[in-house]
Design an enzyme around this catalytic site. Structure first.
Site, mmCIF file in Angstrom:
data_model
loop_
_atom_site.group_PDB
_atom_site.id
_atom_site.type_symbol
_atom_site.label_atom_id
_atom_site.label_comp_id
_atom_site.label_asym_id
_atom_site.label_seq_id
_atom_site.Cartn_x
_atom_site.Cartn_y
_atom_site.Cartn_z
ATOM 1 N NE ARG A 31 -4.575 -1.206 9.516
ATOM 2 C CZ ARG A 31 -3.464 -0.707 8.958
ATOM 3 N NH1 ARG A 31 -3.427 0.518 8.525
ATOM 4 N NH2 ARG A 31 -2.397 -1.458 8.825
ATOM 5 N NE ARG A 55 5.888 -0.025 10.500
ATOM 6 C CZ ARG A 55 4.793 -0.256 9.799
ATOM 7 N NH1 ARG A 55 4.678 0.223 8.559
ATOM 8 N NH2 ARG A 55 3.808 -0.946 10.310
ATOM 9 N NE ARG A 79 1.880 -4.794 11.449
ATOM 10 C CZ ARG A 79 3.066 -4.622 10.857
ATOM 11 N NH1 ARG A 79 4.155 -5.143 11.398
ATOM 12 N NH2 ARG A 79 3.157 -3.949 9.755
ATOM 13 N NE ARG A 117 7.107 -2.269 6.360
ATOM 14 C CZ ARG A 117 5.772 -2.305 6.359
ATOM 15 N NH1 ARG A 117 5.083 -1.858 5.321
ATOM 16 N NH2 ARG A 117 5.128 -2.807 7.378
ATOM 17 C CE LYS A 169 -1.990 -1.106 3.908
ATOM 18 N NZ LYS A 169 -1.284 -2.370 4.229
HETATM 19 P P1 ADP Z 1 1.187 -1.621 7.471
HETATM 20 O O1 ADP Z 1 1.886 -0.710 6.496
HETATM 21 O O2 ADP Z 1 2.039 -2.770 7.842
HETATM 22 O O3 ADP Z 1 -0.166 -2.035 6.997
HETATM 23 P P2 ADP Z 1 0.652 0.739 9.028
HETATM 24 O O4 ADP Z 1 1.866 1.589 8.979
HETATM 25 O O5 ADP Z 1 -0.462 1.111 8.120
HETATM 26 O O6 ADP Z 1 1.051 -0.782 8.800
HETATM 27 O O7 ADP Z 1 0.084 0.683 10.497
HETATM 28 C C1 ADP Z 1 0.917 0.364 11.592
HETATM 29 C C2 ADP Z 1 0.067 0.204 12.852
HETATM 30 O O8 ADP Z 1 -0.622 1.439 13.120
HETATM 31 C C3 ADP Z 1 -1.038 -0.836 12.741
HETATM 32 O O9 ADP Z 1 -0.577 -2.143 13.053
HETATM 33 C C4 ADP Z 1 -2.049 -0.307 13.781
HETATM 34 O O10 ADP Z 1 -1.633 -0.592 15.096
HETATM 35 C C5 ADP Z 1 -1.939 1.198 13.602
HETATM 36 N N1 ADP Z 1 -2.900 1.710 12.591
HETATM 37 C C6 ADP Z 1 -2.615 2.276 11.371
HETATM 38 N N2 ADP Z 1 -3.737 2.639 10.734
HETATM 39 C C7 ADP Z 1 -4.769 2.278 11.551
HETATM 40 C C8 ADP Z 1 -6.194 2.358 11.459
HETATM 41 N N3 ADP Z 1 -6.803 2.883 10.370
HETATM 42 N N4 ADP Z 1 -6.927 1.873 12.496
HETATM 43 C C9 ADP Z 1 -6.366 1.354 13.588
HETATM 44 N N5 ADP Z 1 -5.021 1.243 13.746
HETATM 45 C C10 ADP Z 1 -4.238 1.695 12.751
HETATM 46 P P1 ADP Z 2 2.217 -1.865 3.193
HETATM 47 O O1 ADP Z 2 2.217 -0.358 3.173
HETATM 48 O O2 ADP Z 2 1.012 -2.447 2.524
HETATM 49 O O3 ADP Z 2 2.422 -2.416 4.549
HETATM 50 P P2 ADP Z 2 4.803 -1.609 1.828
HETATM 51 O O4 ADP Z 2 4.496 -0.777 0.642
HETATM 52 O O5 ADP Z 2 5.494 -0.953 2.950
HETATM 53 O O6 ADP Z 2 3.452 -2.349 2.331
HETATM 54 O O7 ADP Z 2 5.637 -2.871 1.325
HETATM 55 C C1 ADP Z 2 6.172 -3.809 2.257
HETATM 56 C C2 ADP Z 2 7.579 -4.201 1.852
HETATM 57 O O8 ADP Z 2 7.524 -5.013 0.661
HETATM 58 C C3 ADP Z 2 8.496 -3.029 1.518
HETATM 59 O O9 ADP Z 2 9.800 -3.348 1.947
HETATM 60 C C4 ADP Z 2 8.407 -2.920 -0.019
HETATM 61 O O10 ADP Z 2 9.643 -2.425 -0.559
HETATM 62 C C5 ADP Z 2 8.160 -4.366 -0.422
HETATM 63 N N1 ADP Z 2 7.225 -4.489 -1.565
HETATM 64 C C6 ADP Z 2 6.171 -3.687 -1.875
HETATM 65 N N2 ADP Z 2 5.526 -4.143 -2.969
HETATM 66 C C7 ADP Z 2 6.186 -5.277 -3.363
HETATM 67 C C8 ADP Z 2 6.005 -6.214 -4.447
HETATM 68 N N3 ADP Z 2 5.025 -6.079 -5.348
HETATM 69 N N4 ADP Z 2 6.877 -7.250 -4.507
HETATM 70 C C9 ADP Z 2 7.871 -7.398 -3.607
HETATM 71 N N5 ADP Z 2 8.096 -6.554 -2.573
HETATM 72 C C10 ADP Z 2 7.263 -5.492 -2.451
#
Ligand code: ADP
Ligand code: ADP
Ligand code: ZN
Length: 227
Positions: free
Chosen positions: A97, A170, A181, A136, A22
């Site tokens: 979410r 992170r 998660r 990541r 994302k």
């Molecule tokens: P990821 O990229 O792995 O999906 P995020 O950076 O979006 O993780 O979120 C990290 C953490 O922040 C989540 O595990 C949750 O604890 C909190 N968080 C982020 N967005 C939301 C949301 N919309 N509602 C509730 N918790 C959230």
């Molecule tokens: P999210 O925001 O959904 O948690 P990220 O965009 O942070 O996910 O991506 C998670 C990790 O995977 C990062 O280290 C990113 O560089 C890598 N990544 C993202 N998209 C891809 C893909 N299509 N294939 C392989 N690795 C990816």
């Protein structure tokens, strides 16, 4: 092209489990479409770092891999959505979410006469997500995302975007927390796929491919949904 309808800023939602891509895709859409990425994860991490009341309440929940309360997240999102740059159109990355958040978003958008152009579900296998999240890291200077295996900077240790050399990981990107998660995603967020399907704005994309291939597919969807 319609000329008599006032154009409202586009609203795109990216749905998907942790590691789906994302953030990576939202940043690419910012660059190519001039939209603004709103990541509630980034906003919460900033609140934690700043030591605000919301940040203090969110910290331990985030570390354990649970979801922060709807009340806190909705307030943070509402404030950010009200800032002037959001008039360019927004990509919501990691929000909503929960069903409560989705309904709150509908209410917020109806106040400004905006609508959701598309809610795009990034479809991935859970098994692959642990490897994505565990590898990541991001540039401390500009936030560009990288991966130990899948997206390395051209020069090791140096950010392609800003030339920065400080990279960070992170605290919650470890195998144990990822399991919680993913569970939170399946229990509380995945039902939103049906919610947006019911509203006629759902799009699905295969996000198991390479980053550029996913980006190409997303660009096509965005061109159609938010011309
Ligand atoms: P990821 O990229 O792995 O999906 P995020 O950076 O979006 O993780 O979120 C990290 C953490 O922040 C989540 O595990 C949750 O604890 C909190 N968080 C982020 N967005 C939301 C949301 N919309 N509602 C509730 N918790 C959230
Ligand atoms: P999210 O925001 O959904 O948690 P990220 O965009 O942070 O996910 O991506 C998670 C990790 O995977 C990062 O280290 C990113 O560089 C890598 N990544 C993202 N998209 C891809 C893909 N299509 N294939 C392989 N690795 C990816
Ligand atoms: Zn950088």
């Amino acid at each position: 092209m319609s000329t008599n309808v006032m154009t409202r800023p586009a609203v795109l939602i990216l749905l998907g489990p942790p590691g789906a891509g994302k953030g990576t895709q939202a940043r690419m859409l910012e660059d190519s479409f001039g939209l603004v990425q709103l990541s509630t994860g980034d906003l919460l991490r900033a609140a934690v770092a700043a030591g605000t009341e919301a940040g203090k309440a969110a910290k331990s929940v985030m570390e354990s891999g649970g979801l922060v309360s709807d009340e806190i997240v909705i307030a943070i999102l509402r404030d950010r959505l009200g800032e002037p740059d959001c008039a360019k159109g927004v990509i919501l990355d990691g929000f909503p979410r929960t069903a409560v958040q989705a309904e709150a978003l509908d209410a917020l958008l109806s106040e400004t006469g905006q609508k959701i152009n598309a809610a795009i579900s990034l479809e991935v296998d859970d098994d692959a997500m642990v490897a994505r999240v565990a590898g990541r890291y991001t540039c401390a200077g500009c936030g560009e995302g990288y991966h130990d295996t899948f997206k390395q900077p051209k020069v090791a240790g140096t950010c392609d975007k800003c030339g920065g050399t400080e990279m960070k990981r992170r605290a919650d990107d470890n195998a144990e927390t990822v399991a919680s998660r993913l569970a939170a995603y399946h229990e509380q967020t995945a039902p939103l796929i049906a919610y947006y399907d019911g509203k006629g704005v759902l799009q699905k994309i295969d996000a198991m491919g390479q980053i550029d291939a996913v980006a190409e597919g997303l660009a096509k969807i965005v061109k159609t949904a938010a011309p």
